[in-house]
Motif scaffolding. Structure first.
Motif, PDB file in Angstrom:
ATOM      1  N   ALA A 155     -53.534  51.153  49.371  1.00 21.50           N
ATOM      2  CA  ALA A 155     -54.939  51.168  49.789  1.00 21.50           C
ATOM      3  C   ALA A 155     -55.518  49.750  49.815  1.00 21.50           C
ATOM      4  N   ASN A 156     -54.768  48.843  50.455  1.00 22.18           N
ATOM      5  CA  ASN A 156     -55.187  47.443  50.605  1.00 22.18           C
ATOM      6  C   ASN A 156     -55.286  46.691  49.280  1.00 22.18           C
ATOM      7  N   GLN A 157     -54.771  47.264  48.188  1.00 24.48           N
ATOM      8  CA  GLN A 157     -54.719  46.561  46.910  1.00 24.48           C
ATOM      9  C   GLN A 157     -53.265  46.348  46.518  1.00 24.48           C
ATOM     10  N   LYS A 158     -53.001  45.214  45.882  1.00 25.47           N
ATOM     11  CA  LYS A 158     -51.646  44.903  45.460  1.00 25.47           C
ATOM     12  C   LYS A 158     -51.399  45.398  44.041  1.00 25.47           C
ATOM     13  N   VAL A 159     -50.345  46.165  43.876  1.00 26.97           N
ATOM     14  CA  VAL A 159     -49.932  46.645  42.562  1.00 26.97           C
ATOM     15  C   VAL A 159     -48.625  45.959  42.206  1.00 26.97           C
ATOM     16  N   GLU A 160     -48.577  45.342  41.043  1.00 28.21           N
ATOM     17  CA  GLU A 160     -47.370  44.606  40.647  1.00 28.21           C
ATOM     18  C   GLU A 160     -46.587  45.393  39.606  1.00 28.21           C
ATOM     19  N   ILE A 161     -45.266  45.455  39.818  1.00 26.63           N
ATOM     20  CA  ILE A 161     -44.367  46.179  38.929  1.00 26.63           C
ATOM     21  C   ILE A 161     -43.324  45.196  38.427  1.00 26.63           C
ATOM     22  N   SER A 162     -43.162  45.121  37.129  1.00 24.28           N
ATOM     23  CA  SER A 162     -42.157  44.235  36.541  1.00 24.28           C
ATOM     24  C   SER A 162     -40.879  45.026  36.283  1.00 24.28           C
ATOM     25  N   ALA A 163     -39.748  44.437  36.643  1.00 24.53           N
ATOM     26  CA  ALA A 163     -38.464  45.130  36.462  1.00 24.53           C
ATOM     27  C   ALA A 163     -37.347  44.106  36.394  1.00 24.53           C
ATOM     28  N   THR A 164     -36.223  44.527  35.836  1.00 21.10           N
ATOM     29  CA  THR A 164     -35.055  43.643  35.822  1.00 21.10           C
ATOM     30  C   THR A 164     -34.283  43.803  37.126  1.00 21.10           C
ATOM     31  N   LEU A 165     -33.544  42.796  37.488  1.00 18.25           N
ATOM     32  CA  LEU A 165     -32.712  42.873  38.691  1.00 18.25           C
ATOM     33  C   LEU A 165     -31.694  43.998  38.577  1.00 18.25           C
ATOM     34  N   LYS A 166     -31.134  44.174  37.382  1.00 22.56           N
ATOM     35  CA  LYS A 166     -30.138  45.231  37.187  1.00 22.56           C
ATOM     36  C   LYS A 166     -30.738  46.603  37.443  1.00 22.56           C
ATOM     37  N   GLU A 167     -31.963  46.836  36.951  1.00 20.42           N
ATOM     38  CA  GLU A 167     -32.631  48.123  37.164  1.00 20.42           C
ATOM     39  C   GLU A 167     -32.842  48.401  38.651  1.00 20.42           C
ATOM     40  N   LEU A 168     -33.285  47.374  39.364  1.00 21.97           N
ATOM     41  CA  LEU A 168     -33.544  47.546  40.800  1.00 21.97           C
ATOM     42  C   LEU A 168     -32.255  47.791  41.568  1.00 21.97           C
ATOM     43  N   GLN A 169     -31.182  47.094  41.150  1.00 22.79           N
ATOM     44  CA  GLN A 169     -29.907  47.252  41.854  1.00 22.79           C
ATOM     45  C   GLN A 169     -29.289  48.621  41.601  1.00 22.79           C
ATOM     46  N   GLU A 170     -29.662  49.230  40.499  1.00 19.89           N
ATOM     47  CA  GLU A 170     -29.102  50.543  40.177  1.00 19.89           C
ATOM     48  C   GLU A 170     -29.941  51.693  40.732  1.00 19.89           C
ATOM     49  N   ASP A 171     -31.280  51.569  40.677  1.00 12.06           N
ATOM     50  CA  ASP A 171     -32.139  52.678  41.115  1.00 12.06           C
ATOM     51  C   ASP A 171     -33.540  52.152  41.429  1.00 12.06           C
ATOM     52  N   PHE A 172     -33.686  51.549  42.586  1.00 10.54           N
ATOM     53  CA  PHE A 172     -34.970  50.952  42.954  1.00 10.54           C
ATOM     54  C   PHE A 172     -36.083  52.000  42.986  1.00 10.54           C
ATOM     55  N   THR A 173     -35.844  53.109  43.664  1.00 10.89           N
ATOM     56  CA  THR A 173     -36.879  54.144  43.812  1.00 10.89           C
ATOM     57  C   THR A 173     -37.283  54.718  42.471  1.00 10.89           C
ATOM     58  N   GLY A 174     -36.303  54.951  41.604  1.00 12.60           N
ATOM     59  CA  GLY A 174     -36.610  55.487  40.281  1.00 12.60           C
ATOM     60  C   GLY A 174     -37.470  54.541  39.465  1.00 12.60           C
ATOM     61  N   VAL A 175     -37.164  53.246  39.508  1.00  9.13           N
ATOM     62  CA  VAL A 175     -37.937  52.246  38.774  1.00  9.13           C
ATOM     63  C   VAL A 175     -39.360  52.197  39.277  1.00  9.13           C
ATOM     64  N   VAL A 176     -39.530  52.179  40.592  1.00 12.12           N
ATOM     65  CA  VAL A 176     -40.862  52.097  41.190  1.00 12.12           C
ATOM     66  C   VAL A 176     -41.681  53.336  40.845  1.00 12.12           C
ATOM     67  N   ASN A 177     -41.074  54.518  41.008  1.00 18.77           N
ATOM     68  CA  ASN A 177     -41.794  55.763  40.717  1.00 18.77           C
ATOM     69  C   ASN A 177     -42.198  55.868  39.249  1.00 18.77           C
ATOM     70  N   LEU A 178     -41.309  55.427  38.351  1.00 21.06           N
ATOM     71  CA  LEU A 178     -41.602  55.487  36.926  1.00 21.06           C
ATOM     72  C   LEU A 178     -42.785  54.591  36.575  1.00 21.06           C
ATOM     73  N   ASN A 179     -42.814  53.393  37.143  1.00 19.98           N
ATOM     74  CA  ASN A 179     -43.912  52.463  36.865  1.00 19.98           C
ATOM     75  C   ASN A 179     -45.225  52.939  37.468  1.00 19.98           C
ATOM     76  N   GLN A 180     -45.157  53.553  38.637  1.00 22.86           N
ATOM     77  CA  GLN A 180     -46.371  54.066  39.276  1.00 22.86           C
ATOM     78  C   GLN A 180     -46.941  55.242  38.492  1.00 22.86           C
ATOM     79  N   ALA A 181     -46.053  56.042  37.876  1.00 20.18           N
ATOM     80  CA  ALA A 181     -46.508  57.183  37.078  1.00 20.18           C
ATOM     81  C   ALA A 181     -47.268  56.718  35.848  1.00 20.18           C
ATOM     82  N   LYS A 182     -46.878  55.543  35.313  1.00 21.57           N
ATOM     83  CA  LYS A 182     -47.567  54.984  34.149  1.00 21.57           C
ATOM     84  C   LYS A 182     -48.977  54.559  34.514  1.00 21.57           C
TER      85      LYS A 182
END
Length: 429
Positions: free
Chosen positions: A402-429
């Motif tokens: 919605a035209n706002q930037k949301v920043e999610i912190s993650a490790t490279l290993k987490e993103l390489q293993e399951d990008f969608t899962g990491v993003v969804n988990l952080n958004q749920a928080k």
């Protein structure tokens, strides 16, 4: 000498190719509803495949075919239309055998070649989508196939489409009408164009199809083929009309429509639309019950149609029918410095293997330019990867909501293993 594409051909660049893919995908989806399967035939055939089926006196054979002798002395032609090659394949591969499902329903997409004056929607290398149905003489097959084309145009949203319908009858009806037409046109021969004077002797029905003004005037009072249909032909045509009306598919009877190929009998049709006050045929076809046996196969009825892709795409462009076709990019990776180059490659590939569309910077540009590129690609997520991120193995994923930037912190290993899962988990928080 500056190298250029041959006259009458075109380069289909990515921004245009996406429109072609859209049309092809809608056609495939539509044909699958009717249980058609795709067939792909060679782009060149033996000369006789085309000349025998299309007709030695047609403009295609006499004026337009690209034919040549190959290095083995064989007479070869680039295919100018799709039906004859498909019939040849049907016979050669014994698709009429008892174990093959009947009717055999086939569709094709691909380039065709005719030497003629290039114009809008008509090139020397052009592309056709076509269907062929083998094994059914039922008039319901005629109507179902016409209905399939009608459904395709409806799904594409094409406006102002009119179905033109006629019957050429069976061989006996056609022979009787041919003689009546010769008797009518012979006294008018001096007023006909040179082409039509030639056609009067070779194939008089083609005079009805002439675009020459003098020819149109001459045939205005010609007898109607519908008056020469025998009982079998009349009953077939009546059944087709009744079924079209049952399906609420409007049509007009066009007795001057004969189609340009010799193999048709009974039902023939064209779908015509208007673009900038000019009528354009966007689809045409009909029944051809003797063509399979002409290729030394068993007596097998057939029905089909072809549509020119360039012409239909032109109509769709004029009628503004294309939806947004460029999908947003899932992830764009901003790469800062040579130290991040290898890790960026690893990250990009791992995300793609997870089914994400991903792009990155390869040109060592400044960060502002890379962010502009991410915006241009409408990237849903942006990851900045520089030397410090490589050392810490920690990155920030920026997501626009919605035209706002949301920043999610993650490790490279987490993103390489399951990008969608990491993003969804952080958004749920």
């Amino acid at each position: 000498m500056k190298l250029q594409k041959p006259k009458g051909t075109q380069d289909i660049l990515p921004q245009e190719a996406i429109k072609w893919q859209y049309l092809e995908n809608v056609a495939r989806e539509t044909f699958s509803l009717y249980h058609y399967g795709e067939i792909r035939t060679p782009m060149f055939e033996h000369y006789e495949v085309i000349s025998r089926s299309v007709g030695d006196t047609t403009d295609i054979v006499t004026k337009e075919m690209y034919d040549f002798e190959d290095k083995g002395g064989r007479h070869i032609t680039l295919r100018p239309e799709g039906t004859a090659p498909v019939v040849r394949a049907f016979v050669e591969n014994k698709l009429y055998a008892p174990e093959v499902q009947k009717p055999a329903k086939l569709y094709y997409m691909g380039p065709m070649f005719r030497y003629e004056r290039p114009q809008a929607g008509r090139l020397r290398e052009f592309h056709q989508i076509g269907v062929e149905c083998f094994g059914s003489a039922n008039p319901a097959t005629d109507v179902e196939t016409i209905a399939m084309a009608y459904q395709l145009f409806n799904k594409l949203g094409v406006k102002n489409v009119t179905l033109h319908l006629n019957s050429l009858g069976n061989a006996e009806s056609r022979a009787a009408y041919r003689q009546a037409l010769i008797d009518y046109l012979t006294p008018l021969k001096p007023s006909l164009s040179a082409d039509s004077q030639r056609r009067l002797a070779e194939n008089p029905l083609r005079v009805l199809d002439s675009k020459d003004a003098a020819d149109k005037e001459a045939v205005a009072g010609a007898p109607s083929i519908l008056d020469y249909l025998d009982q079998e032909s009349a009953e077939h045509f009546t059944a087709v009309r009744k079924m079209l009306e049952a399906l609420e598919i409007p049509y007009v009877i066009d007795t001057n429509m004969v189609r340009g190929l010799d193999y048709y009998n009974h039902t023939i049709f064209e779908f015509i639309t208007e673009v900038e006050k000019t009528e354009l045929t966007i689809c045409a076809g009909g029944r051809y019950d003797s063509l399979v046996s002409y290729f030394d196969g068993p007596e097998t009825p057939g029905f089909g149609f072809g549509l020119g892709m360039e012409r239909l795409l032109l109509v769709m462009e004029k009628q503004a029918l294309f939806p947004p076709l460029k999908a947003p990019l899932d992830v764009y990776i901003i790469v800062l410095g040579k130290e991040a180059n290898e890790k960026a490659l690893e990250l990009v590939q791992s995300l793609r293997q997870q089914g994400l569309s991903v792009e990155r910077d390869y040109l060592d540009r400044k960060i502002k330019a890379q962010f502009k590129t991410a915006d241009k690609f409408q990237a849903r997520y942006v990851i900045t990867l520089g030397e410090s991120e490589v050392v810490s193995q920690q990155v920030v994923v920026t997501h626009k909501v919605a035209n706002q930037k949301v920043e999610i912190s993650a490790t490279l290993k987490e993103l390489q293993e399951d990008f969608t899962g990491v993003v969804n988990l952080n958004q749920a928080k």
